[in-house]
Motif scaffolding. Structure first.
Motif, mmCIF file in Angstrom:
data_model
loop_
_atom_site.group_PDB
_atom_site.id
_atom_site.type_symbol
_atom_site.label_atom_id
_atom_site.label_comp_id
_atom_site.label_asym_id
_atom_site.label_seq_id
_atom_site.Cartn_x
_atom_site.Cartn_y
_atom_site.Cartn_z
ATOM 1 N N LEU A 18 0.844 -1.206 0.000
ATOM 2 C CA LEU A 18 0.000 0.000 0.000
ATOM 3 C C LEU A 18 0.879 1.255 0.000
ATOM 4 O O LEU A 18 0.661 2.207 -0.765
ATOM 5 C CB LEU A 18 -0.870 -0.061 1.257
ATOM 6 C CG LEU A 18 -2.066 0.852 1.386
ATOM 7 C CD1 LEU A 18 -3.021 0.657 0.229
ATOM 8 C CD2 LEU A 18 -2.781 0.575 2.715
ATOM 9 N N TRP A 19 1.887 1.217 0.842
ATOM 10 C CA TRP A 19 2.810 2.349 0.983
ATOM 11 C C TRP A 19 3.634 2.533 -0.304
ATOM 12 O O TRP A 19 3.764 3.644 -0.824
ATOM 13 C CB TRP A 19 3.677 2.067 2.205
ATOM 14 C CG TRP A 19 4.779 3.018 2.510
ATOM 15 C CD1 TRP A 19 5.010 4.252 1.971
ATOM 16 C CD2 TRP A 19 5.817 2.790 3.466
ATOM 17 N NE1 TRP A 19 6.140 4.799 2.529
ATOM 18 C CE2 TRP A 19 6.649 3.934 3.454
ATOM 19 C CE3 TRP A 19 6.126 1.746 4.337
ATOM 20 C CZ2 TRP A 19 7.778 4.031 4.274
ATOM 21 C CZ3 TRP A 19 7.244 1.851 5.151
ATOM 22 C CH2 TRP A 19 8.051 2.984 5.121
ATOM 23 N N MET A 20 4.147 1.445 -0.845
ATOM 24 C CA MET A 20 4.949 1.526 -2.077
ATOM 25 C C MET A 20 4.117 2.086 -3.232
ATOM 26 O O MET A 20 4.602 2.896 -4.033
ATOM 27 C CB MET A 20 5.482 0.126 -2.402
ATOM 28 C CG MET A 20 6.355 0.047 -3.622
ATOM 29 S SD MET A 20 8.014 0.698 -3.308
ATOM 30 C CE MET A 20 8.797 0.243 -4.875
ATOM 31 N N LEU A 21 2.851 1.666 -3.312
ATOM 32 C CA LEU A 21 1.980 2.186 -4.375
ATOM 33 C C LEU A 21 1.829 3.702 -4.242
ATOM 34 O O LEU A 21 1.850 4.431 -5.235
ATOM 35 C CB LEU A 21 0.604 1.502 -4.309
ATOM 36 C CG LEU A 21 0.571 0.017 -4.705
ATOM 37 C CD1 LEU A 21 -0.752 -0.626 -4.269
ATOM 38 C CD2 LEU A 21 0.766 -0.160 -6.217
ATOM 39 N N GLU A 22 1.715 4.157 -2.982
ATOM 40 C CA GLU A 22 1.613 5.608 -2.757
ATOM 41 C C GLU A 22 2.911 6.304 -3.140
ATOM 42 O O GLU A 22 2.895 7.379 -3.731
ATOM 43 C CB GLU A 22 1.270 5.905 -1.283
ATOM 44 C CG GLU A 22 -0.132 5.508 -0.870
ATOM 45 C CD GLU A 22 -1.218 6.319 -1.588
ATOM 46 O OE1 GLU A 22 -0.964 7.479 -1.973
ATOM 47 O OE2 GLU A 22 -2.314 5.774 -1.786
ATOM 48 N N GLU A 23 4.043 5.703 -2.795
ATOM 49 C CA GLU A 23 5.338 6.308 -3.157
ATOM 50 C C GLU A 23 5.435 6.468 -4.672
ATOM 51 O O GLU A 23 6.063 7.401 -5.170
ATOM 52 C CB GLU A 23 6.512 5.449 -2.650
ATOM 53 C CG GLU A 23 6.643 5.376 -1.125
ATOM 54 C CD GLU A 23 7.267 6.629 -0.496
ATOM 55 O OE1 GLU A 23 7.738 7.505 -1.232
ATOM 56 O OE2 GLU A 23 7.263 6.711 0.754
ATOM 57 N N LEU A 24 4.818 5.530 -5.403
ATOM 58 C CA LEU A 24 4.902 5.552 -6.865
ATOM 59 C C LEU A 24 3.743 6.322 -7.506
ATOM 60 O O LEU A 24 3.691 6.462 -8.726
ATOM 61 C CB LEU A 24 4.911 4.112 -7.407
ATOM 62 C CG LEU A 24 6.171 3.299 -7.083
ATOM 63 C CD1 LEU A 24 5.965 1.830 -7.433
ATOM 64 C CD2 LEU A 24 7.387 3.852 -7.826
#
Ligand SMILES: N[C@@H](CCC(=O)N[C@@H](CS)C(=O)NCC(=O)O)C(=O)O
Length: 219
Positions: A18-24
């Motif tokens: 979830l966090w990585m998707l937000e970072e991207l």
């Protein structure tokens, strides 16, 4: 851009994705699950994640499970974001990505003993004591891997921080973080990231920890 679907349990390893998707800056549909509710054992979900575990991501016409594999896939899919480690950082990147699950498996054993066992089953004081000590060792090791005032890699934040950093929200239920001043500062640095805050806002309410800290049981 293809449809992205994340199978997610609040405050579980799927938070890393979830966090990585937000970072991207990637939009995803979230399919919420609970650990004990049974939805992770339906044929439809087992077709996506055969061991009935989260995270699982449906993307680019494929499904992929294992948080480390997913984060690495996303980092490689978006090289422009620079979240897969730079030249000269390969060994440190891979080591940190995988070390996250050395720590993760210890947290999982403590979760099982402290949170998920139901009477008449009881936590094993010996196992909990040993695993708690091992978790403390991994936190000490992580502190040694961190850069002063920074992240895990010289080039700055990467998927490895999402892998290992997430653990700092679960581990303090079993090992107090106060003696690890670099970890405390690292946690605050992570919390200040807009993408982390955006992921937190989408995470949902965690349903397993019923107290802040679990002491090693007597015995
Ligand atoms: N190594 C895997 C572990 C996945 C895993 O065990 N996830 C837990 C949540 S943190 C789970 O889905 N548990 C469901 C169950 O035990 O039935 C990963 O990093 O994705």
């Amino acid at each position: 851009m293809s449809r992205i679907i994340l199978h997610h349990v609040p405050m579980s390893r799927s938070f890393r994705v979830l966090w990585m998707l937000e970072e991207l800056g990637l939009e995803a549909e979230i399919v919420p699950h609970t650990i004990t509710g049974g939805s992770l054992r339906t044929p439809e979900v087992l077709a996506v994640t055969p061991a009935g575990r989260v995270p699982a991501l449906e993307i680019d016409g494929i499904s992929i499970f294992e948080s480390g594999a997913i984060l690495q896939y996303l980092a490689e899919r978006h090289p422009e974001a620079g979240l897969g480690g730079g030249p000269g950082e390969r060994v440190a990147f891979l080591q940190a990505m995988h070390f996250a699950e050395t720590m993760g498996s210890l947290i999982e054993t403590l979760n099982l003993n402290h949170v998920f066992l139901r009477p008449p089953a009881r936590p094993s004081p010996v196992v909990v004591k040993i695993v708690t000590a091992r978790l403390r060792d991994t936190l000490r090791a992580l502190e040694g891997m961190l850069r002063e005032d920074g992240y895990l890699l010289p080039g700055g934040f990467s998927a490895a921080d999402a892998m290992l950093g997430f653990n700092l929200w679960a581990a303090p239920h079993f090992v107090r973080l106060d003696p690890f001043s670099k970890l405390v500062a690292y946690k605050a640095r992570i919390e200040a990231r807009p993408a982390f805050a955006a992921a937190k806002a989408k995470d949902g309410t965690q349903q397993f920890y019923d107290r802040d800290f679990y002491e090693v049981p007597d015995g």
